[in-house]
Design a protein around this motif. Structure first.
Motif, PDB file in Angstrom:
ATOM      1  N   ARG B  13       0.831  -1.207   0.000  1.00  0.00           N
ATOM      2  CA  ARG B  13       0.000   0.000   0.000  1.00  0.00           C
ATOM      3  C   ARG B  13       0.862   1.251   0.000  1.00  0.00           C
ATOM      4  O   ARG B  13       0.464   2.262  -0.565  1.00  0.00           O
ATOM      5  N   ARG B  16       1.713   2.017  -3.521  1.00  0.00           N
ATOM      6  CA  ARG B  16       0.547   2.563  -4.218  1.00  0.00           C
ATOM      7  C   ARG B  16       0.312   4.024  -3.823  1.00  0.00           C
ATOM      8  O   ARG B  16       0.032   4.869  -4.662  1.00  0.00           O
ATOM      9  N   GLY B  19       2.791   6.312  -5.435  1.00  0.00           N
ATOM     10  CA  GLY B  19       2.407   6.515  -6.840  1.00  0.00           C
ATOM     11  C   GLY B  19       1.317   7.564  -6.980  1.00  0.00           C
ATOM     12  O   GLY B  19       1.415   8.471  -7.813  1.00  0.00           O
ATOM     13  N   VAL B  20       0.301   7.462  -6.144  1.00  0.00           N
ATOM     14  CA  VAL B  20      -0.807   8.435  -6.195  1.00  0.00           C
ATOM     15  C   VAL B  20      -0.299   9.825  -5.815  1.00  0.00           C
ATOM     16  O   VAL B  20      -0.663  10.826  -6.446  1.00  0.00           O
TER      17      VAL B  20
END
Lengths: 316, 58
Positions: B13, B16, B19-20
């Protein structure tokens, strides 16, 4: 256009726990390279200079729009992707991304890309991008793909729009040059995809997708490849004498169309026994050549546009 | 007392979320850049020099 990407590095991920790369894979990055390149050529071949940052943003938004349509395509086609070997490892059939997530991502990125392309350049470009996404998702994916063997022919238009959008982003209009670039990609798509269908033979049969190989037979597909290649060659070489062509483009077009016609003729002459005997060597070579074919033609258009800045390109 | 043990799930997570985060920063940069180009008509350095000229001139 085709997407042969598989995501083998994420196979160990637990179902339902998507990583960033899974969401990126939904955007069909390999297809995006073609979209980016042809749109860039359309933008740079246009006679109106664009600010480099605005040009960068325009290409980025066109790429995002193309990716969004890829995500929506994967959402709708998850059932057949699961059946086909080539697509079984995509994020949705592999269980890494929920279908609803792909739908949400696709819709959000569609709206984002069209609005921002309109704001960055002009609303004709934004509108064309919106139409392209609609065409690819609704006309091709939802309607034609499962209902007619001409799916690739008509659906190929979606992949042909990016250079036209790039041109529109620069000029605010759609000229004959943009239409020629559209036609080049449009006519290239059927032989490119049918060659793939010939050597990925069981995939489309298993999925029940009415590809020409399934509905009209493989002999008919070979005839279709030859006919479309002849038409494409005439168009591609004829483009050499227009304002986006020139000596460099014409030389590239003559050589590559000669090779492409030779490949199509060999495919036409072969029967299934010969193809199976050498594991579809000729069909695979033709498919690979088709990728080079499109990149080289658009590369030559770009080169002519670049030379024109120094008073060298084109026929003038 | 530790609240929870670091799990492989948290690592995934984290990747992720990074990345966001990068995407959001990129979005801000793009909107800012587009605004600058549009407002200055593409001549950002000229516009900045004009501002300095006005300031120097009082």
């Amino acid at each position: 256009m085709t997407d042969l990407s598989t995501n083998s590095t994420l196979e160990t991920t637990q179902p339902g726990e998507a990583q960033f790369g899974d969401y990126f894979a939904l955007l069909k990055p390999r297809v995006m390279t073609l979209v980016v390149f042809t749109a860039l050529v359309g933008l740079l071949a246009a006679p109106v200079p664009v600010h480099p940052f605005i040009g960068f943003c325009a290409i980025l938004f066109i790429a995002v729009g193309g990716g969004a349509s890829g995500a929506l395509n994967m959402w709708w086609d998850a059932d057949i992707d699961q059946v086909m070997k080539r697509t079984a490892k995509r994020p949705i059939p592999a269980g890494r991304v929920e279908p609803g997530e792909a739908l949400g991502l696709g819709l959000a990125l569609s709206a984002f890309s069209c609005v921002f392309l309109g704001l960055a350049t002009n609303w004709l470009a934004g509108g064309l991008l919106a139409f392209t996404i609609f065409f690819y998702v609704v006309i091709y994916t939802m309607w034609l793909k499962r209902s007619t063997p001409q799916n690739i022919v008509i659906g190929g238009a979606a992949g042909a729009f990016p250079p036209m959008i790039g041109w529109a982003a620069a000029t605010g209009s759609v000229g004959i040059e943009a239409v020629l670039m559209f036609c080049l990609t449009f006519m290239w798509t059927p032989p490119h995809f049918w060659a793939l269908a010939l050597f990925m033979r069981s995939d489309y049969d298993d999925a029940g997708v009415p590809m020409l190989t399934v509905t009209h037979g493989r002999r008919s597909t070979r005839v279709h490849i030859l006919v479309y290649t002849v038409l494409l060659a005439a168009l591609a070489i004829g483009t050499g004498f227009t304002s986006i062509g020139g000596p460099v483009y014409l030389a590239v077009a003559v050589v590559l169309n000669g090779l492409f016609l030779k490949g199509a003729w060999e495919i036409f002459r072969r029967d299934e026994d010969a193809s199976e005997a050498d594991n579809f060597k000729t069909e695979k070579a033709f498919f690979k050549l088709s990728l080079l074919y499109l990149f080289a033609h658009f590369g030559a258009i770009l080169l002519e546009a670049g030379l024109a800045r120094f008073g060298l390109g084109g026929w003038a | 007392m530790s609240i929870s043990k670091q799990h492989d799930l948290h690592k995934r997570r984290f990747g992720r979320n990074v990345g966001v985060g990068l995407l959001l920063v990129s979005f801000i940069v793009i909107v800012f850049g587009m605004t600058m180009v549009k407002v200055t008509g593409g001549d950002i350095s000229g516009a900045l020099q004009g501002d300095r000229g006005e300031q120097d001139g009082g």
